[in-house]
Structures are given as C-alpha cells and as structure tokens.
Design an enzyme around this catalytic site. Structure first.
Site, short mmCIF file in Angstrom:
data_model
loop_
_atom_site.label_atom_id
_atom_site.label_comp_id
_atom_site.label_asym_id
_atom_site.label_seq_id
_atom_site.Cartn_x
_atom_site.Cartn_y
_atom_site.Cartn_z
N GLU A 1 0.77 -1.23 0.00
CA GLU A 1 0.00 0.00 0.00
C GLU A 1 0.81 1.29 0.00
O GLU A 1 0.33 2.31 -0.49
CB GLU A 1 -0.95 0.01 1.21
CG GLU A 1 -1.94 -1.14 1.22
CD GLU A 1 -2.88 -1.10 0.03
OE1 GLU A 1 -3.30 0.02 -0.35
OE2 GLU A 1 -3.18 -2.16 -0.54
N SER B 1 -27.42 -25.56 -27.24
CA SER B 1 -28.41 -25.01 -28.17
C SER B 1 -29.30 -23.95 -27.57
O SER B 1 -30.06 -23.30 -28.29
CB SER B 1 -29.27 -26.15 -28.73
OG SER B 1 -28.50 -26.99 -29.58
#
Length: 782
Positions: free
Chosen positions: A168, A430
């Site tokens: 950080e 499908s």
C-alpha cells in the site's frame, strides 16, 4: 491649425493683447475636443520610455486617428502590453501559491482525525437485509466487534508491517502523510477518467475512518489535510497500528489480527512472511477474498514488491502460495442455498461504489429483489426433482422479472457459500441458438427462411456437422429448425449469413454480460459450444429481454438502500445503471419489438415439443440445450431456459471433478429436457399458480421477412444423409487461435471441443473433447 496643436483660450497675462492665442503641442493620442478654460498650464515634461510609465492609451484606432504610429510608438505599445501580461502572470502565480496555502491552513484548523477506538465503534453497526417486500427480514450482517482484536505496535511482526508497506505505501515511514507523485497521478486519473489513486496509508486510514469514499477532488483535499495533521499529531508507529486495527481484510475481519484468524486460523504472531503477503494483498479489494485468481495476483504483486524493497529474499520468494482456509458457512443463519446472498449483495453494491465498510459504518437497511415465495418454490422444485440423483449433479436456477429486471429467485447450489453454479460461466449448448436468430432477423430475414438440414462441412475440412436427431425436413424453415434444434441449419445460418460476430453482438444486446471475445471468430457459437461460455444469470436476463418485447432491464439483487432513519441512499428504479433500453434497435421501437416477438414465436413450440409445456395451456416459450462430453453419448452440460410474459427462468446442470458426465440415477444420459427441464417446469407452474397470475398472452406477432409455411413437407433421409439415431454423435466446430500478431480469422474446420468445469472466472479447462447435443430421443429423452 494643425492636428498636432491645441488652442488655448484667449486668457493672458495682464497687459497682454487679449486676442493673442497660444498654441501648445498636442500629445500623441489626444483627440479633438472643445478648448478648455485654463488659468494656468505648465508645459508637460517628457518622461521618456520608462517601465514605470503606464499610458493606457491603447484603445484600437485611438492613435491612428491622429496619424500613423511611428516605430518608437509601436515599440512603446508592445512594451506596455507585455508589461500587463507580466503583471497578470505575477498576480496569478501569487494567487496560485497563496490561495492553496490559505485554504490548507483554514482546513487544517477545522478538521479532526478520529481515534481508532471511535472508528472501531462506527464499524460495528448492523446491516439488515430484507426480502422484496421491504418488511420481511432476511438476515443481518453483524458488526465486527466479536472478532476484532486491538493490537499494540510491538505485537505486530515486522514482516507483516513490511508486507503492508509493500502493498500500500512503500514510503510510509518517511512521507509526511501524502505522496506528491501519487497525488499528481490521482489528479491526472481523475481528469482523464482513469483508475487508481494516490493514497498513502495515512490517507487510507482517514478515508476509512470518515466513511467517505466518493472519487472527488474535494474529498481528496480534505483527506490530504487530515492525513498531514495526523502525521503532525501522532507518531508513525501509532498511525500504522491504528490503520492495521481498523482496515477491512474480507471474510468479515476488521483488523490484521482478526484477518489472521479468519483466513488462516492462526494468531498474528504465527503469520508467516508468505501469509503476510497474502493478507496485505487483500487490503486493496477485500470483497474479492474468495476469488482465487485475484488472490494469486495480489500475492504475487506484494511478494515481488517485498523482494524489490529487500524485505523478502529471492529464496523466500520461491515458496508456494499460502492457500487460505476454505469458506465456512457458519457466518450466516440463512438456509443452505441462501447463505451466499449477502455476499452477492455486497458484490453488487461494490460495483456501485458502495463498499462493505460503508455499509457497516452506516448500518444500512437493504431491500433485496428476492421474493420469499419464489425463492421457496425454487428450492422446493430443485429438491423434489433432484431427490435420489447422483451427488455430482449440480443445478443452478435464476428467475428474473421481465418487467423490472429483479432477480426474484436465486439458487446457486445446495451449499450457498460453496461454488456458485448460477454465476459460473459454462457452455449453453443449443440454448444459445435464439441469438443466432436475432442476428438473422436484424438482416430482415425471418422464420420462413429455408436451409438444407443434411450433414455438411464448413471450410476445407472433411468432418461434417450433424444434427443430434433425424430431422423431419430436408429443406427446413428456421422455425422448424428451432423447434427440432437442428445443428446443421444454425451452423449454416451463422457461417453464411449472420457470422459469429453477429451472434456476439445479438447476445450482448439481449443482455449477455459474460465475455464472448474468444467466441467472436468461432463458428461453435452457432450451437453454444467451443469458447462460448455464459452464466445462468446471463441466460435468465437475456431471455427476459425476449419476454419484455425487446426491452432490456439489467438484472439486480438490490432494489433499495436506506439509512436507519429511513433516508434514501440508493433506489434502483431511478438509478442510471438500471434504466431500461431497447435491446435490438434503439432508433426504431417497432422494429425492436418485432425482432423480440419473432424470437418468441420460434420458441413457443419448444416446451411442448420437449414435453415440458406449462400447465393449463399457459403460453410459454423456451429452449433447451446440452453440451456433449468428448466423443461419447454423454453430455457435460444441460440447460432449460424459458419464459412467460411475467417471468423468465434459466436452469443449468453441471457435473463436478468427481464425474463430469451427466447421468441420472438410472445411469441414463441427461439432456436439457430431462432434469433441468423438469426443474424449470415444476418451478414455473408452481410460481404462476402461487402468485395467482393470469394467463397473460404475448404481444401480437408480425413476421419479419419470409412468413413460415403452414406445413413444410417432411423429407425421407437415407442412412447416408443422416446418422443412425442410436450411434451418431454431433461434431461441432471450434477455434483455437494460435499466438499471432495478425487479426484472427474465423475457423470453419470441424474439430472437437473441450468441455469445462463451470467457473465464475471463465471456466477451468478439463482434458477431453466434446460437442453439442440437444433435446432429442436418441437416448430416450425429449
């Protein structure tokens, strides 16, 4: 009298001739005027061209009225202009320095930095989730006070501190609470619309303690001043201790000590350097703590930064990834399938820039879209149909209201905090064919278009695409091909007319949000195979667009957020991200509606043809789909997706690593009309009945392009024209692009496809090959 002279009044000294007129030299730029009455006038001295002399006689045309300017006059004018520019720049520069300094000083006097104990207390508020009625409580997301452990600085291992710095703020121990380079980067990103910030650890603490995370320059300014004040008020060891005691690490853990317990089940003193890198990596986006890919990405980043800063040796860097504990279902009081709903809500709000920390700091009341009746019926339908079935079969179910986009029922699996089969991306088979049809309809070709259904190859390979069952027609209309789910017809349609990219476009317009880039040049997309992978949420939402006559409404789990006092934080009905839009033609609403309604017309016969029609002759439309496993009679995926005007529901069925093949309790291969179709029918029938919904009809059908013949003549096929029903398996086409700097081209050669385990990160490849089959009676299932 010359223009260069000015007449003085006839007033003279005593004794002089009153008629005498004295002429004085006219100064440059002086215009004619009435003579002034002067009692006395001294000659004006010539001060020359000095910088402190400022004549504002530069009005355009003023001097030229008295004649052309001399070179000296022009030079003097230029000097005057630049003198003004310099003065303006001096003033502007001074203001740019003075105003920010003054603003900084004033802001500094008024801001206060909260103490860690105060921040902790604010983070412990309870968030309440409600069902769709806004009154029935679903669950509470408890505060973190029960598992928070407040540490002293000397209790935090050095390698944990270094991991956090690496992740950080590498300059934390030397910066003044802010990093000028980072701030300039953040400002640039804000202006250009880019991502990423410039926050130091001090600034992050201020942001978390205030609960203000909006991405504005004003918020950033106050954060910067507070951060500076914090660094002037507290020592660095106090700041990092406060930060690590209050920051969120995911998994319900606030503070590094609670995070060590939650992720690894160990005391902070026992955390290894590798585990420290993992924990520090979670700070950036703690809501993604279950995302394995993200875990590895962040761990690698932090580890590399630790090596770069000499906080980890190269030898230590070679140690394996420290996998955290698996998710536990002890944190929720909800029944199995619903345990994951709070996490899904948190994820949705994160996308709206509302963090989990903000939720808990404010104690929000969140109304979800989950209908308790619909959820109960969905869970009941799955339980009844799947009773006695093999443990490797995992259904996912999502039901969406086409009129709002609300997800009214969500079934991710029997264990709600385990793998989410409703969110996982997998081959739809499908069930993806309606998007082929959308592409065709957009070309003004309709259900009456005719294609040859006999097996054929596409491209320069001899392998042929075949149908899963013997067609009832040779030259088939699109309508009949959809009803019978004929692979050859839709492959032909996509290869010669729509193109794979046309299918991708249609699917995205309908509401498919899963990435389809890899399928954009793959003819397999015609029958939902190859690189085509979508989620159950995607399919329920996209079919809801058909149900709503082409109006897309983004699916959502959260409808409203309120403060404890009833103030509105968020309302999906008015939020810009959830506004409806025409899906297929935004400029022509009539055409947009016709496209969707033509798709519905093609899907209306399918449920009855597959023997899963809605009860009491209720109009419903849908499509089944399966994906073949290797070159066998088995399938690896099975689907049923269908809708009425009031509800769109998608049901998927997947295997797992113990057994990918889908076989029921009798050992029979499963198709879309099998277990998924039965779940779909039971849920749809029970929902419409319980809600006492009328038999709402679909809108009027107006055909696009050729009208479908009333009764297309059936054609007899020889054994060479179509495969024997009991032995042939469909062969699909796929594309596996080779690494290249050139643009990929559409591959048309028929090859095998690889089945995948469903994955919410895009699918995990499983060795093997497969294809696409659909509802058929080859194995006794329609």
């Amino acid at each position: 009298m010359s223009d260069a002279t000015v007449a003085l009044g006839a007033v003279g000294r005593p004794g002089e001739d009153a008629d005498q007129t004295v002429f004085m030299r006219k100064t440059p730029g002086q215009s004619r005027s009435e003579p002034e009455l002067l009692t006395h006038r001294e000659p004006e001295p010539d001060y020359g061209d000095h910088d402190d002399y400022d004549d504002y006689d530069d009005e355009p045309g003023a001097a030229e009225a008295d004649g052309p300017l001399t070179d000296e006059q022009r030079a003097m004018r230029r000097k005057k202009i630049w003198r003004r520019v310099r003065r303006t720049m001096y003033v502007g520069t001074a203001l740019m320095i003075i105003i920010p300094v003054l603003a900084f000083f004033i802001t500094y006097q008024f801001v206060e930095v909260k103490k860690p104990a105060e921040v902790a207390a604010e983070q412990d508020k309870v968030v309440t989730l409600y069902y769709a009625d806004g009154k029935t409580e679903m669950t509470k997301i408890a505060g973190s006070g029960a598992n928070r452990i407040m540490l002293e600085y000397n209790q935090i291992p050095k390698h944990v501190l270094h991991a956090v710095y690496a992740a950080e703020d590498a300059t934390f121990e030397s910066n003044a609470g802010f990093d000028i380079t980072g701030i300039m980067r953040a400002v640039w990103n804000n202006v250009t619309g880019g991502g990423g910030g410039g926050s130091t650890i001090s600034q992050q603490y201020i942001k978390k303690s205030s609960g203000q995370e909006d991405k504005t320059l004003s918020r950033k300014w106050v954060e910067l001043v507070k951060s500076y004040k914090m660094n002037e008020t507290y020592e660095k060891d106090e700041i990092i201790t406060a930060y690590l005691n209050t920051i969120y690490f995911g998994r319900g853990a606030y503070g590094i000590a609670a995070a060590a317990k939650a992720h690894y089940g160990v005391d902070i003193s026992q955390v290894t350097k590798q585990q420290a890198a993992f924990l520090a990596g979670m700070i950036q986006t703690p809501s993604r703590w279950k995302d394995v890919e993200y875990q590895h990405q962040r761990w690698n980043y932090v580890s590399d930064k630790m090596v770069e800063n000499k906080w980890m040796t190269k030898q230590e860097r070679t140690e394996p990834f420290p996998a955290p504990l698996p998710p536990s279902d002890n944190s929720s009081t909800l029944p199995g399938p619903r345990k994951g709903i709070p996490d899904l809500v948190t994820d949705e709000l994160k996308a709206l820039n509302i963090s989990e920390e903000t939720m808990k700091q404010n104690g929000y009341k969140i109304t979800t879209t989950i209908d308790p009746v619909a959820q109960d019926l969905a869970e009941k339908a799955v339980a009844e149909v799947m009773a006695g079935q093999p443990d490797n079969l995992h259904p996912g179910l999502v039901a969406v209201d086409p009129k709002t986009g609300n997800i009214v029922a969500y079934y991710p699996g029997s264990n709600g905090v385990g793998f989410d089969f409703a969110k996982a991306r997998q081959e739809p088979g499908s069930a993806f064919k309606p998007f082929d049809l959308v592409g065709l309809l957009k070309m003004d070709k309709g259900l009456g278009e005719v294609y040859d259904s006999s097996p054929k190859s596409f491209g320069d390979r001899d392998e042929k695409v075949r149908n899963a069952s013997t067609p009832s027609c040779g030259q088939c209309t699109v309508a009949q091909a959809m009803k019978e789910s004929l692979n050859v017809v839709f492959s032909d349609m996509v290869y010669n007319d729509v193109k794979p990219r046309g299918v991708v476009e249609a699917a995205k317009e309908a509401g498919i949000r899963s990435p389809l880039d890899k399928a954009a040049d793959d003819i397999n997309i015609a029958i939902g195979g190859g690189a085509t992978q979508v989620s159950t949420v995607d399919m329920a939402s996209a079919y809801a667009t058909f149900a709503a006559d082409g109006i897309y409404r983004k699916p959502r789990l959260v409808s409203r957020i309120e403060y404890p006092d009833g103030g509105i934080v968020f309302n999906a009905a008015t939020h810009q991200d959830f506004q409806e839009r025409p899906a297929f033609d935004q400029d022509n609403p009539e055409r947009n509606q016709k496209i969707a309604r033509n798709v519905t017309e093609s899907l209306l016969p399918v449920p009855k043809f597959s023997r899963i029609e809605c009860a009491n002759d209720r109009p419903c439309a849908g499509k089944t789909g399966t994906h073949q496993y290797l070159d066998t009679k088995d399938n690896s995926k099975a689907w049923m997706v269908g809708y009425t005007p009031q509800l769109s529901t998608a049901v998927s069925l997947s295997g797992d690593k113990t057994m990918i093949q889908l076989r029921d309790a009798k050992g029979v291969p499963i198709f879309g009309s099998g277990l998924p179709g039965k779940i779909w029918k039971k849920f749809m029938d029970s929902y419409h009945s319980a809600k006492k919904l009328p038999k709402e009809q679909f809108s009027k059908f107006v055909p696009i392009g050729k009208a479908e013949p009333v009764a297309p003549p059936p054609t007899q096929h020889s054994s060479s024209a179509a495969p024997p029903p009991s032995t042939e398996a469909p062969v699909t086409t796929t594309t596996t692009p080779e690494p290249s700097e050139t643009a990929p081209t559409t591959t048309t050669s028929p090859t095998r496809t690889r089945p995948t385990r469903p994955s919410d990160s895009g699918g995990i490849s499983i060795p093997g090959m497969g294809g696409d089959e659909d509802e058929n009676d080859r194995w006794g299932s329609r």
